[in-house]
Design an enzyme around this catalytic site. Structure first.
Site, short mmCIF file in Angstrom:
data_model
loop_
_atom_site.label_atom_id
_atom_site.label_comp_id
_atom_site.label_asym_id
_atom_site.label_seq_id
_atom_site.Cartn_x
_atom_site.Cartn_y
_atom_site.Cartn_z
N LYS A 74 36.09 41.67 51.59
CA LYS A 74 34.92 42.27 50.93
C LYS A 74 33.71 42.32 51.88
O LYS A 74 32.89 43.24 51.79
CB LYS A 74 34.60 41.51 49.64
CG LYS A 74 35.69 41.66 48.57
CD LYS A 74 35.91 43.11 48.14
CE LYS A 74 36.85 43.23 46.95
NZ LYS A 74 37.04 44.62 46.49
N TYR A 83 40.05 37.19 50.65
CA TYR A 83 39.26 38.08 49.79
C TYR A 83 37.83 38.18 50.32
O TYR A 83 37.26 39.27 50.40
CB TYR A 83 39.27 37.55 48.36
CG TYR A 83 38.63 38.45 47.33
CD1 TYR A 83 39.37 39.45 46.69
CD2 TYR A 83 37.30 38.30 46.96
CE1 TYR A 83 38.79 40.28 45.74
CE2 TYR A 83 36.71 39.12 46.01
CZ TYR A 83 37.46 40.10 45.39
OH TYR A 83 36.88 40.91 44.44
N1 LIG Z 1 36.74 41.34 37.95
C1 LIG Z 1 35.85 40.76 38.74
O1 LIG Z 1 35.29 39.70 38.38
C2 LIG Z 1 35.47 41.38 40.08
C3 LIG Z 1 34.40 40.80 40.78
C4 LIG Z 1 34.03 41.34 42.01
C5 LIG Z 1 34.72 42.43 42.52
N2 LIG Z 1 35.76 42.96 41.82
C6 LIG Z 1 36.46 44.10 42.42
O2 LIG Z 1 36.47 45.18 41.52
C7 LIG Z 1 37.64 45.97 41.73
C8 LIG Z 1 38.35 46.18 40.43
O3 LIG Z 1 38.71 44.93 39.90
P1 LIG Z 1 39.12 44.71 38.36
O4 LIG Z 1 38.58 43.40 37.97
O5 LIG Z 1 38.79 45.91 37.56
O6 LIG Z 1 40.70 44.54 38.54
P2 LIG Z 1 41.95 45.03 37.67
O7 LIG Z 1 43.12 44.25 38.14
O8 LIG Z 1 41.61 45.04 36.22
O9 LIG Z 1 42.10 46.55 38.16
C9 LIG Z 1 42.49 46.87 39.47
C10 LIG Z 1 43.48 48.02 39.43
O10 LIG Z 1 43.82 48.34 40.80
C11 LIG Z 1 45.21 48.63 40.82
N3 LIG Z 1 45.74 48.40 42.17
C12 LIG Z 1 45.94 47.19 42.78
N4 LIG Z 1 46.47 47.38 43.99
C13 LIG Z 1 46.59 48.73 44.16
C14 LIG Z 1 47.08 49.54 45.21
N5 LIG Z 1 47.58 48.99 46.34
N6 LIG Z 1 47.07 50.88 45.06
C15 LIG Z 1 46.60 51.44 43.92
N7 LIG Z 1 46.13 50.71 42.88
C16 LIG Z 1 46.13 49.38 43.00
C17 LIG Z 1 45.83 47.67 39.80
O11 LIG Z 1 47.10 48.15 39.37
C18 LIG Z 1 44.79 47.68 38.70
O12 LIG Z 1 45.07 48.65 37.71
C19 LIG Z 1 38.46 45.23 42.80
O13 LIG Z 1 38.19 45.82 44.07
C20 LIG Z 1 37.92 43.82 42.73
O14 LIG Z 1 38.06 43.15 43.96
C21 LIG Z 1 36.14 42.47 40.62
#
Ligand SMILES: NC(=O)c1ccc[n+]([C@@H]2O[C@H](COP(=O)([O-])OP(=O)(O)OC[C@H]3O[C@@H](n4cnc5c(N)ncnc54)[C@H](O)[C@@H]3O)[C@@H](O)[C@H]2O)c1
Length: 337
Positions: free
Chosen positions: A245, A241
């Site tokens: 990123k 990860y």
């Molecule tokens: N939640 C956190 O604490 C956090 C922190 C830093 C970065 N992020 C980043 O933010 C982004 C969103 O995360 P989130 O927390 O909202 O996650 P989440 O799991 O709630 O939402 C992510 C969505 O992406 C979809 N997805 C996954 N793989 C996919 C693919 N191959 N094709 C199409 N859709 C796909 C999933 O079905 C899901 O609906 C991600 O890139 C994550 O790495 C999240």
């Protein structure tokens, strides 16, 4: 807290803890799970309601409802205006614009797609989950939302997304992403490495590559990629990860440099901890988790998905007019620690 002093699901966890009865109730709940008040420090600024999303199914809505009832003599009082942050939309900010949002069926992607739609944009909402995507579109019946159920790592899905968007693509928010298993490098399996890099990096690359020709032709466009605190430091997640990123930062900076003169802005947001349902794989590395844990407990605050959508839509919209190549830490200040 509200003027009537009633504790509600929208009162912050800090307000609950500071309240004589509310504090007793929350501490009682924590004691049942062996947890202490300290464990809630990073979320003290969030509404109590967020605990449902944060617990990823372990804490049902009924627990929040029961707490609110117990704090209010058996009834759930009407919500009054929260003292915390409230999303305020900018009407018409995306009017006439087509915006592709990936990961639109959950968390940050859903909050972003929702905000763009409610600000007048036409949203091409993309996710692997057809069911959750349909549920999202149904939640905004008056909005202009086209859904594409597909996997951003598959070229067929990329083609479908671009076809659904049509001739005009004003903006792209690459938000879909997955976690790794917190494994350090020597424990990282090929499967984890390949899938995490494919979704978090290659998917964003392929979709950006597909939309850029129409943006170049139009002489304008805005792309926002999703990095992470793990793009800024080595102690926020596992190897795969963290690499994915960091690479999103490179993807962003190179494109920002290359296409700036063509009127296209490319930026990234680096979220800290966000209260979403992002799943962890079942086999988390014990060694990795043990090494990361002391640093993760230093996270200053968790944000809501709507708070991240505020940062992302700023960069996506014309409000970000002078910003190109920025990696915007939207993390409550974690990155300065
Ligand atoms: N939640 C956190 O604490 C956090 C922190 C830093 C970065 N992020 C980043 O933010 C982004 C969103 O995360 P989130 O927390 O909202 O996650 P989440 O799991 O709630 O939402 C992510 C969505 O992406 C979809 N997805 C996954 N793989 C996919 C693919 N191959 N094709 C199409 N859709 C796909 C999933 O079905 C899901 O609906 C991600 O890139 C994550 O790495 C999240």
């Amino acid at each position: 807290m509200s003027e009537s002093n009633a504790l509600t699901a929208q009162s912050t966890i800090g307000e609950w803890l500071a309240h004589p009865l509310g504090g007793e109730l929350v501490r009682g709940l924590l004691a049942q799970t062996g947890a202490t008040e300290d464990s809630l420090a990073p979320v003290s600024g969030l509404p109590l309601q967020q605990l449902v999303a944060l617990s990823q199914g372990k804490m049902p809505q009924s627990v929040v409802d029961d707490l609110v009832r117990a704090a209010n003599g058996g009834v759930i009082p009407e919500e009054t205006e929260s003292s915390g942050w409230v999303e305020r939309t900018t009407p018409g900010r995306f009017a006439g614009k087509t915006v592709i949002v990936t990961g639109a069926a959950s968390g940050i992607g859903r909050a972003t797609a929702s905000r763009v739609a409610r600000e007048g944009g036409r949203v091409v909402a993309v996710d692997v989950s057809a069911e959750r995507l349909a549920e999202f579109a149904a939640s905004l019946p008056d909005a202009d939302i086209v859904t594409v159920a597909g996997d951003i790592t598959a070229q067929a899905s990329i083609d479908e997304i671009v076809a659904a968007a049509g001739d005009r693509i004003d903006a792209l928010a690459n938000i879909a992403g997955i976690n790794d298993d917190f494994s350090p490098l020597h424990e990282t399996s090929d499967a984890t490495w390949e899938r995490v890099i494919a979704v978090n990096l290659t998917g964003s690359f392929k979709l950006a590559r597909a939309v850029l020709p129409s943006m170049i032709e139009a002489g304008r466009g805005s792309i926002v990629n999703t990095a992470s605190e793990a793009a800024l430091r080595g102690n926020a997640s596992g190897n795969a990860y963290t690499v994915s990123k960091h690479a999103v930062v490179g993807l962003t900076k190179s494109a920002a440099f290359m296409y700036g003169p063509a009127g296209i802005r490319v930026n990234a947001v680096a979220p800290g901890g966000v209260a979403t349902g992002i799943p962890f794989p079942p086999n988390v590395s014990a060694a990795g988790q043990a090494r990361l844990q002391p640093f993760q407990s230093g996270i200053p605050t968790l944000a809501t998905a709507e708070q991240l959508a505020a940062s992302i839509t700023f960069l996506l919209s014309d409000d970000g007019v002078n910003v190109n190549g920025a990696i915007l830490a939207s993390d409550g200040g974690w990155s300065v620690q």
